[in-house]
Design an enzyme around this catalytic site. Structure first.
Site, PDB file in Angstrom:
ATOM      1  N   ASP A 153       0.839  -1.188   0.000  1.00 37.66           N
ATOM      2  CA  ASP A 153       0.000   0.000   0.000  1.00 37.66           C
ATOM      3  C   ASP A 153       0.878   1.242   0.000  1.00 37.66           C
ATOM      4  OD1 ASP A 153      -2.190  -1.668   0.178  1.00 37.66           O
ATOM      5  OD2 ASP A 153      -2.437  -1.416   2.337  1.00 37.66           O
ATOM      6  N   ARG A 154       0.338   2.299  -0.539  1.00 37.92           N
ATOM      7  CA  ARG A 154       1.092   3.561  -0.620  1.00 37.92           C
ATOM      8  C   ARG A 154       1.586   4.008   0.754  1.00 37.92           C
ATOM      9  NH1 ARG A 154      -1.197   9.006  -3.669  1.00 37.92           N
ATOM     10  NH2 ARG A 154       0.710  10.239  -3.504  1.00 37.92           N
TER      11      ARG A 154
END
Length: 333
Positions: A153-154
């Site tokens: 995930d970012r």
């Protein structure tokens, strides 16, 4: 023959507005790939419908013969690619991708393993112009092949594995589908986790919000998901956990912890929003301005030698500082 011949490169592409036929000889970086997927990669900006149209028409040929969209490329195949015009927007897209390297944890001829910082997407899309993979490709124009093995995930930091050969990518994906890869994450959660070791097996269902944002929730007809949580350190109101992934579903750790009543500190999608706001204020003690989720250790079988390879990524400074603040609070109580 007066037509252009060239060898396959990192990401060969049909030139915008090209009036020439291109001949590409397949090397190990494309071996085993389906012809339709190969054409989408080398002809960025060309509509998918057009790629399938030229395949159906026989304009794309392999070793002078017609093939269908499911044909898998073999080493040494010669592909005839007809002229395909690229949209102007697609032509200019790469001009805005900055060249960037990231801290390298391990690299050889097969693998590149980096320490991804929080706040950086692994690839472009969904409102993100570019990510780690695009920046690394720009920084390494000589690389014949560079692909993400998995995703983070970012907002998550830590170990990110990339393959430098297609055979390595296939091998690692096989490991991930089985039990050959061990992935461990550190997560600091709100709440005092009681069990030393706890299995969470809750099915996860992916959906999109009305504004198109990707989300996940626990739902009976979702995909099987299994996470093991090990208690590492306890604090008043918080717990540092190590998450051991047994499956690799989207947002798995985050949703399993939320559903268990222990949201990850700083998680803007599944966390305690009031707590996150308080922790992110200037001069907050304890305070942190990011999600505390970090891929800290991975063990895999090397795709060439089969030998075990363990890679570790140190906790980022902001996470270390947050834990130190919690320890000071604990000592003061």
């Amino acid at each position: 023959m007066n037509e252009l011949r060239h060898q396959i490169e990192k990401e060969p592409r049909v030139a915008p507005g090209a009036l020439q036929v291109a001949y590409v000889t397949v090397d190990e970086s494309a071996e085993g790939q389906r012809i339709d997927n190969f054409l989408m990669k080398v002809s960025k900006g060309v509509p998918k419908s057009h790629i399938y149209r030229v395949l159906r028409s026989g304009e794309v040929r392999v070793n002078k013969g017609r093939i269908d969209a499911t044909y898998r490329l073999k080493l040494g195949d010669v592909i005839r690619i007809p002229p395909m015009r690229v949209a102007e927007k697609a032509q200019d897209a790469d001009a805005f991708v900055p060249s960037s390297e990231f801290p390298i944890l391990f690299e050889d001829a097969w693998l590149l393993i980096i320490d991804k910082p929080a706040g950086v997407a692994v690839h472009g899309g969904s409102g993100v112009a570019f990510g780690v993979i695009e920046q690394l490709r720009r920084a390494r124009p000589e690389a014949k092949f560079l692909e993400l093995v998995h995703r983070l995930d970012r907002e998550t930091s830590g170990i990110l594995i990339l393959a430098k050969k297609r055979s390595a990518l296939v091998h690692l994906h096989e490991q991930m589908r089985g039990t050959g890869m061990d992935k461990r994450y550190f997560a600091c959660v709100a709440g005092e986790f009681q069990n030393t070791r706890q299995h969470v097996k809750l099915p996860l269902y992916k959906y999109s919000t009305p504004d198109g944002e990707r989300r996940v929730r626990v739902q009976a007809d979702g995909l099987t998901a299994h996470t093991i949580f090990n208690k590492v350190e306890a604090f008043p109101g918080y717990t540092l956990l190590e998450a051991e992934l047994k499956t690799g579903r989207t947002h798995q750790i985050r949703v399993h912890l939320q559903a268990s009543g222990f949201p990850i500190v700083g998680d803007e999608k599944y966390g305690d929003f009031a707590l996150n706001k308080a922790l992110s204020r200037s001069n907050a003690k304890p305070g942190i301005k990011r999600m505390f989720l970090h891929a800290h250790r991975m063990t895999l079988a090397h795709p060439s030698t089969g030998e075990p390879l363990t890679v570790s990524a140190p906790l980022p400074a902001e996470c270390v500082d947050f834990l130190q603040q919690l320890r000071q609070h604990r000592a003061a109580d």
